[in-house]
Design an enzyme around this catalytic site. Structure first.
Site, PDB file in Angstrom:
ATOM      1  N   ASP A  60       0.866  -1.175   0.000  1.00 25.07           N
ATOM      2  CA  ASP A  60       0.000   0.000   0.000  1.00 25.07           C
ATOM      3  C   ASP A  60       0.904   1.226   0.000  1.00 25.07           C
ATOM      4  O   ASP A  60       1.779   1.341   0.867  1.00 25.07           O
ATOM      5  CB  ASP A  60      -0.891  -0.013   1.247  1.00 25.07           C
ATOM      6  CG  ASP A  60      -2.030   0.994   1.167  1.00 25.07           C
ATOM      7  OD1 ASP A  60      -1.806   2.118   0.672  1.00 25.07           O
ATOM      8  OD2 ASP A  60      -3.134   0.661   1.618  1.00 25.07           O
ATOM      9  N   ILE A  84      -8.595   7.743  -8.421  1.00 27.21           N
ATOM     10  CA  ILE A  84      -8.770   8.597  -9.597  1.00 27.21           C
ATOM     11  C   ILE A  84     -10.222   8.927  -9.934  1.00 27.21           C
ATOM     12  O   ILE A  84     -10.463   9.770 -10.793  1.00 27.21           O
ATOM     13  CB  ILE A  84      -8.100   7.969 -10.840  1.00 27.21           C
ATOM     14  CG1 ILE A  84      -8.746   6.621 -11.180  1.00 27.21           C
ATOM     15  CG2 ILE A  84      -6.604   7.823 -10.627  1.00 27.21           C
ATOM     16  CD1 ILE A  84      -8.242   6.020 -12.485  1.00 27.21           C
ATOM     17  N   TYR A 147     -10.350  15.483  -6.211  1.00 25.74           N
ATOM     18  CA  TYR A 147      -9.364  14.659  -6.910  1.00 25.74           C
ATOM     19  C   TYR A 147      -8.300  15.525  -7.557  1.00 25.74           C
ATOM     20  O   TYR A 147      -7.088  15.300  -7.383  1.00 25.74           O
ATOM     21  CB  TYR A 147     -10.056  13.794  -7.964  1.00 25.74           C
ATOM     22  CG  TYR A 147      -9.106  13.231  -8.998  1.00 25.74           C
ATOM     23  CD1 TYR A 147      -8.123  12.306  -8.640  1.00 25.74           C
ATOM     24  CD2 TYR A 147      -9.167  13.639 -10.334  1.00 25.74           C
ATOM     25  CE1 TYR A 147      -7.236  11.796  -9.578  1.00 25.74           C
ATOM     26  CE2 TYR A 147      -8.295  13.136 -11.271  1.00 25.74           C
ATOM     27  CZ  TYR A 147      -7.330  12.227 -10.892  1.00 25.74           C
ATOM     28  OH  TYR A 147      -6.445  11.727 -11.834  1.00 25.74           O
TER      29      TYR A 147
END
Length: 331
Positions: A60, A84, A147
């Protein structure tokens, strides 16, 4: 480059990049997000011979130790791991900071410690709606979603490590990439999936925004070109087709390629907040060509048609289409 690491290798672009680099003779280590299912994401869809050639590590990017161990022994890292989906960033913005900003920090710190070159992945979303076209790398940055804000932060952090610590960093900024294995949250697989499942009324959000669409093979070639170019260090480099087309016209082109007639229906659940919608994206790709020699093979309307045909053929395979929930809106 002898041995490379790809973070986010289990994703759409990441899996294509791994496949491309293997074909080019690189030794590839692929970092995938640890999960209890032992899934390697889209790497599981590669032919067995290719899967056997990959060194896969589960971890991770939010964990600095797993990032450091993944980078150890590598010459270059292609850093693609990120959250995303723009709609989900409205619901869970903190997770975008954790993954996109702090995850990038972990990659940069490990690369600095181990002497690894970094190709950091940006996005055309950082420009917001175009204030001038085509959009060059000096265009103002404007975050129109959480984002986009997280990616601006990550980009600037990467560039700061080049300026502050002389870390060899290049920032690659792909415009809208499409192709086989793309998530159904993106509009091209949404349209193709609905048509392939038999729908002729295709549900979409806003159809007037324009995009610069890039077939995934052009994008991954851009990654290699930037990684191999010393002149790219400290630079932001657009990877785009220098061709603009609206979402609605793209949907009609997909229908033409797939040999059907469709009606576009507005699904309000798919609309962004008005001030968050990026209305226009069109890439100036001159810097990529001047520095690296890269240029798109799938440019213009003819190139887009060829790329869409390849993408539609992949989705029409029943085994591939079965992986998608085409009757549901995916955040």
């Amino acid at each position: 480059m002898n041995k490379v690491l790809v973070t986010g290798a289990d994703g759409f672009i990441g899996s294509h990049l791994v496949e491309y680099l293997l074909g080019r003779g690189y030794s590839v280590r692929a970092m995938v997000l640890y999960n209890a299912f032992n899934s390697w994401g889209w790497l599981d869809a590669l032919p067995p011979a290719l899967r056997d050639a990959i060194e896969v590590v589960a971890g991770d990017v939010r964990d600095s130790r797993s990032v450091r161990e993944a980078l150890r022994g590598c010459d270059t890292v292609f850093h693609l791991a990120a959250l995303i989906a723009i709609p989900y960033s409205y619901l869970a913005p903190a997770s975008y900071i954790d993954t996109n900003v702090l995850g990038t920090l972990n990659v940069l710190e490990a690369a600095r410690e181990l002497g690894v070159r970094v190709v950091h992945t940006s996005t055309s979303e950082v420009y917001g709606s175009a204030q001038r076209v085509p959009i060059d790398e000096d265009h103002p940055l404007q975050a129109q979603s959480p984002y986009a804000a997280s990616k601006i932060g990550a980009d600037q952090l990467a560039l700061s490590y080049y300026r502050s610590f002389d870390l060899p960093v290049a920032v690659i900024r792909p415009f809208n990439t499409y192709g086989p294995r793309q998530s159904a949250r993106a509009f091209i697989p949404t349209v193709i999936g609905q048509i392939a499942a038999g729908a002729r009324e295709v549900r979409l959000g806003a159809v007037s925004p324009t995009r610069d669409l890039n077939y995934v093979l052009d994008t991954v070639r851009g990654f290699e070109a930037v990684a191999r170019c010393d002149a790219a260090l400290g630079q932001v480099i657009n990877i785009g087709s220098n061709f603009e087309i609206s979402v609605g016209d793209t949907a009609q082109l997909i229908a033409e390629v797939m040999g059907v007639e469709i009606e576009l229906v507005c699904d309000e659940a798919r609309l962004r907040p008005a001030a968050s919608e990026v209305e226009r994206l069109w890439a100036d790709n001159r810097r990529a060509h001047e520095l690296t020699g890269w240029q798109p093979d799938y440019a213009g309307v003819d190139g887009l048609r060829r790329g869409l045909a390849l993408t539609a053929a992949w989705f029409r395979d029943p085994a591939n289409l079965a992986r998608y929930k085409v009757d549901r809106y995916n955040l």
